[in-house]
Design a protein around this motif. Structure first.
Motif, mmCIF file in Angstrom:
data_model
loop_
_atom_site.group_PDB
_atom_site.id
_atom_site.type_symbol
_atom_site.label_atom_id
_atom_site.label_comp_id
_atom_site.label_asym_id
_atom_site.label_seq_id
_atom_site.Cartn_x
_atom_site.Cartn_y
_atom_site.Cartn_z
ATOM 1 N N UNK A 198 37.650 45.093 41.201
ATOM 2 C CA UNK A 198 36.269 44.789 40.834
ATOM 3 C C UNK A 198 36.080 43.291 40.632
ATOM 4 N N UNK A 199 34.845 42.801 40.759
ATOM 5 C CA UNK A 199 34.582 41.386 40.454
ATOM 6 C C UNK A 199 34.814 41.123 38.974
ATOM 7 N N UNK A 200 34.878 39.853 38.608
ATOM 8 C CA UNK A 200 35.019 39.493 37.192
ATOM 9 C C UNK A 200 33.778 39.947 36.431
ATOM 10 N N UNK A 201 33.954 40.190 35.122
ATOM 11 C CA UNK A 201 32.866 40.751 34.307
ATOM 12 C C UNK A 201 31.603 39.902 34.375
ATOM 13 N N UNK A 202 31.752 38.607 34.234
ATOM 14 C CA UNK A 202 30.558 37.766 34.202
ATOM 15 C C UNK A 202 29.890 37.680 35.564
ATOM 16 N N UNK A 203 30.655 37.890 36.625
ATOM 17 C CA UNK A 203 30.066 37.783 37.958
ATOM 18 C C UNK A 203 29.095 38.927 38.252
#
Lengths: 761, 303
Positions: free
Chosen positions: A518-523
């Protein structure tokens, strides 16, 4: 005979001390069922009628370390197999290798047979580090996890991590694309302060499996590689421990039995840098810089473990560990025309894990269930107006089953469910992604977010291993990953591998698999990022050959190709998008000699190219850490001259170690000039073609020399660890003048000798 | 968390490099054609106003050569790819240069925007709420004919933001202004020296303190709920010789410590030197003064 206590006191100059030296020898073994050739997992293996006890792992492997020299009785008990008892002879400083074949019950052979057997592996590439081999490698300060950076396919990070961040750079993948697992669960960082020390005490580690690619379906959330770190079981037979002090950190470890079936281990470390580093920096820093360190780098880590083996088939384990890093410094002068860029700059990272595990071996199966609770916390502040905070408590439950379906069929399956409640609040320009120009950070627009929500994930995998012919094994697996919460995603990742033993000493390996993360949380955060992002993914293709040679030498050759797509990149319209693509390919050669006759080491060479395309139609560019040639030579030699002293396990003698590293310089993007930003009184660099230049070749020789005087009741070791023996000032980056019209190289570490003492009692 | 760790790694690198000295000449030393500041008057304009831009340009080697100024209003975001900043450049709203300045009539800009078929139409909020303030960008390129040791024209570029205030509710920002500069406690033009130009001994150190006009430190509302905030003024120091202790100093009304003052070590070479002091208010307002000092040999220099 056993060491009742061991206290080490170390004084070092600019280096930490090595881990505890070995006593006696080691036994390393492999258990297979003689009729099927299958590895035996969960078998109870004892030494000297239970003086030491362990169980074979999923590959049939077992190990005893620090075994006193001399004859011993080794016993193996497994419900499917006939019991085996054999006499072995352990020699000081050597590892006794045993391949043991057990007869199935009812098919007992009267002869005990030691064979070299084929292995079933779900991973195409798996480099296993043996602890005693790597603890005294120069330049690692006894930290075995740092030696991962000397393995094939691993690019050299900038000193102290730099912008490479907290991970390792594996086969052309970004550091955040590789997973670090400790006893089956991920941790957000591997090293304190980007590389100073690893976040877990090396003396706790049983094994490090480095999986640079083509790994099995049991591993997810990584499109790069996996570093699977496993801790050792507690000893049930003796009390043991040490305390140590160096100029890097101080710590202790104590372990021992609670009952004959249970044991405990406690360890903790705290950095000692803050005791002396601020004074040194004050002395060497020009007052005019306006820089002062208010909290020197401080890190803690701790580990506490309890285990209980109520029977040969069951093991219960509780393992708590955590890590904390903190650094703040004060900048009392404005760094640019933005007056908020002054004041406290700081970062604090913490994570804690509490694992409860139960492992049970049935007649033909083994089930391991782990429950985990954890908390990740990150705080970054840059002056008076820029900050980013993460606060993420969560939990996981995973269960892994290995089930021998039939003589030539083995099933592996697992489920992993987790949740986390994240709180993310920030006021910060968006960080540049890999390949983006990072100049002018202070000029960029600030974005604000304050988000809190729940995330969920559920993963499952199944893989089947089939041995249609004795020399051939096939593995086919499928992994499903689902993510829920404000951002959701789903991925199905099929993986396959084959291993064919061409000759008794020659193994051919093939593998292909899809890997997603998954992408990073903030992204994916609403407003801050793009909630419509999808999973990043990569397809790994691996072909490898392993050849065993005489004199304990193995040669491994791998070709890999990695096709990455849907990589998250910055996007002018949607902030982030999945438009990025990547490709990495290369060959790796590893010539390795296991510890025998006092000599061990390896020669590792990687020829590699890694590229990225940020948006469709754009030119391909080099990956930020693309290093064409990576050559590492590691060697260690022990020259013991005395008898082992049973009280403390040491003996007099010399030990030598060296490490030579030769690596292509990283790509760099030249600046063609600058534009004056009249509001911030600073310049925006005008980058030229992305990563179109390369820094000069990096090369460095590290050397280590130990001598130990061993007396009856205590021992004293002296070591000299020299980093960068011939003082080659390697280039770590490029430094520009204020308006980007002039440049020079930023040079790294100079000749750095470290002298240390360690006492054993 | 991965992003925070990445930022942390960068911060760590900053911390470790915190004490490193730069091998390059200091930014305060003006040795060639430089843009030192750009100001908009007013820094926040209404939709019917006209703005005047002016630039502070230093050309110590130019000996009065003619300089060419190109101005344009640009519509772009400053991101990590500064190479894409073609400002001034094609597709932007050009401004007619008037000496080292230019004028912008906002109604003309709005009319031009209406013709450009841009995705953002300032005349129609499309049913949504327009922000109170829109930030726009003006670009400036200054070029001069080549000097004897140069192969081609010398060019420098700068970007300057200004605010277009769409609502008249809040009071607009004003440019800060410098009243003068003191040298060792005396007003600059009263310091010892001929014709109001202070005379400094070679290598001597002096205390400089900026003086701002009353009202330069303004109070404004910020945040939600709104809070009254006082501006912080930042001073940037430049000269053609000598060494400033600080590249920038601060006037922060919340701090008791006097961070506005600076120290100048006079050059070793006798001669006349230019000095520029630029003040900024953190809200796109700017002002400056230009002066000079004379360096004479120290008394024992001839011994």
């Amino acid at each position: 005979m056993a060491r009742l206590s061991r206290i080490s006191l170390a004084l070092a100059l600019c280096a930490a001390l090595p881990a505890t030296a070995l006593a006696g020898g080691s036994i390393r073994g492999l258990l297979v069922q003689r009729q099927s050739g299958e590895p035996i997992l969960g078998a109870s293996v004892s030494l000297d009628d239970g003086a030491a006890l362990t169980a074979s792992d999923e590959r049939g492997r077992f190990r005893f370390t620090d075994v006193p020299a001399g004859p011993h009785t080794l016993g193996v008990r497994d419900p499917e197999c006939a019991p085996l008892d054999t006499q072995v002879e352990v020699v000081d400083g050597q590892t006794l290798e045993l391949d043991l074949a057990l007869d199935a019950r009812g098919e007992e052979d009267t002869e005990e047979v030691v064979i070299r057997s084929p292995r079933l592996e779900s991973a195409v590439n798996d480099t296993v580090l043996e602890m005693e081999e790597v603890r005294k490698i120069p330049g690692t300060q006894g930290d075995v996890l740092k030696i991962v950076q000397s393995l094939p396919g691993v690019a050299r990070g900038v000193a102290f991590g730099g912008t490479a961040g907290p991970g390792v750079i594996v086969r052309g993948s970004a550091p955040e694309d590789s997973a670090v697992l400790i006893d089956g669960f991920g941790v957000p960082m591997l090293y304190h302060f980007g590389g100073l020390k690893s976040v877990i005490n090396s003396d706790l580690l049983k094994r490090i499996d480095f999986l640079p690619g083509g790994f099995g379906a049991e591993f997810g959330d990584a499109i790069g590689g996996v570093l699977d770190v496993q801790t050792q079981p507690c000893t049930h037979s003796q009390y043991d421990g040490y305390v140590e002090l160096s100029m890097i950190d101080a710590g202790f470890l104590v372990q021992g039995p609670i009952t004959s079936e249970s044991g405990f281990l406690l360890a903790a470390r705290r950095s000692t840098l803050d005791a002396w580093l601020p004074s040194v920096l004050d002395a060497v820093t020009d007052d005019d810089t306006g820089f002062s360190m208010t909290v020197a780098p401080v890190y803690y880590d701790f580990q506490a473990k309890l285990d209980w083996s109520p029977g040969a088939r069951d093991r219960l384990t509780f393992f708590a560990f955590g890590s904390s890093d903190r650094l703040t410094f004060l900048v009392d002068k404005a760094m640019s025309g933005d007056t908020s860029l002054r004041g406290d700059f700081g970062m604090a990272f913490q994570f804690y894990r509490f694992n409860l595990g139960w492992s049970h071996a049935g007649e033909s199966w083994q089930l391991t269930t782990l429950a985990n609770a954890g908390w990740d916390k990150a705080d970054v502040s840059i002056g008076m107006g820029r900050y980013m905070h993460f606060d993420v408590p969560g939990g996981n439950l995973r269960s892994d089953l290995e089930w021998k379906l039939a003589e030539r069929w083995t099933l592996r399956a697992g489920l992993n469910g987790g949740f986390s409640k994240y709180h993310f609040w920030a006021q910060m320009p968006r960080m540049p992604k890999e390949g983006e120009d990072a100049s002018g950070f202070e000029n960029l627009e600030l974005f604000t977010a304050d988000l809190a929500d729940w995330n969920y994930n559920l993963s499952g995998y199944v893989s089947v291993a089939w041995r249609p012919l004795d020399p051939l094994s096939l593995s086919l697996g499928l992994r499903l990953d689902g993510y829920g919460g404000p951002w959701s995603g789903f991925g199905a990742s099929p993986r396959a591998s084959a291993r064919y033993r061409v000759l008794e000493t020659t193994l051919l390996k093939l593998g292909v698999g899809l890997y997603q993360q998954p992408p990073a949380e903030d992204e994916t955060a609403d407003e801050w990022g793009n909630p419509d992002l999808g999973l990043e993914r990569a397809i790994h293709y691996v072909v490898g050959l392993e050849q065993a040679l005489p004199w304990h030498v193995q040669v491994e050759f791998n070709y890999f190709y990695k096709d990455m797509d849907r990589l998250v990149v910055s996007d002018a319209e949607t902030i982030y998008s999945n438009d990025g693509r990547g490709r990495a390919s290369g060959v790796e050669l590893l010539v390795r000699r296991d510890l025998a006759d006092g000599l061990f080491g390896w020669l590792s060479y990687t020829l590699m190219r890694s590229q990225r395309q940020d948006h469709a139609g754009e030119d391909w560019r080099l990956f930020d850490w693309d290093q064409t040639h990576i050559l590492t030579l590691v060697a260690g030699y022990r020259l013991p001259t005395g008898e082992i002293e049973p009280m403390h396990g040491q003996r007099s003698g010399w030990e030598f170690g060296l490490r030579f590293t030769l690596v292509s310089g990283n790509p760099e993007t030249p600046y063609l000039g600058g534009i004056y930003d009249a509001d911030y009184d600073t310049y925006l660099g005008i980058p030229g073609q992305n990563n179109s230049r390369r820094l000069p070749l990096f090369h460095q020789l590290d050397f280590r020399l130990d001598y130990t005087w061993a007396w009856t009741n205590w021992a004293l070791s002296v070591f000299l660890d020299i980093q960068n023996v011939y003082n080659h000032r390697n280039v770590e980056g490029v430094q520009y003048n204020y308006d980007y019209t002039d440049r020079t190289y930023f040079q790294g570490m100079f000749f750095l000798p470290a002298l240390g003492l360690k006492g054993y009692f | 968390m991965r992003t925070a760790l990445r930022i942390g790694a960068v911060l760590l690198a900053c911390a470790l490099a915190g004490g490193c000295d730069s091998p390059f000449p200091d930014e305060t030393l003006v040795e060639r054609l430089r843009l030192l500041a750009v100001a908009a008057e007013p820094p926040e304009a209404g939709v019917t106003d006209t703005l005047a831009f002016r630039a502070l340009v230093a050309d110590p080697r130019g000996a009065g050569r003619p300089l060419e100024y190109t101005w344009a209003v640009c519509f772009l975001a400053i991101g990590y790819a500064a190479a894409d900043v073609a400002c001034p450049g094609p597709g932007n709203f050009p401004l007619e240069a008037e000496g080292d300045g230019a004028r912008l009539a906002v109604p003309e800009l709005v009319a031009w925007l209406m013709e450009q078929d841009l995705p953002v139409d300032p005349g129609d909020p499309g049913g949504g709420e327009w922000p109170e303030v829109v930030t726009l960008l003006v670009g400036l390129e200054v070029s001069g004919p080549p000097l004897a040791d140069q192969d081609g024209p010398e060019r420098v570029r700068a970007l300057k933001r200004f605010h277009l205030r769409l609502s008249g509710q809040a009071s607009p920002n004003h440019n800060p202004a410098l009243a003068g500069l003191s040298l060792d406690g005396l007003p600059w033009d009263e310091a010892p020296g001929p014709n109001g130009v202070p005379e400094l001994q070679a290598g001597s150190e002096h205390l400089l303190r900026p003086e701002v006009l009353a009202g330069s430190v303004e109070t404004f509302s910020e945040g939600e709920p709104p809070e009254e905030v006082q501006e912080t003024l930042l001073f940037s120091w430049f000269s053609t010789g000598g060494e400033f202790r600080d590249q920038r100093t601060l006037l922060d009304p919340l701090l008791y410590e006097d961070l506005a003052k600076n120290r100048l070590k006079a050059p070793e070479e006798p001669g006349r030197y230019d000095l520029w002091l630029v003040v900024r208010d953190d809200r796109l307002g700017a002002g400056w003064l230009q002066t000079a000092f004379e360096v004479v040999p120290a008394p024992d220099a001839g011994d």
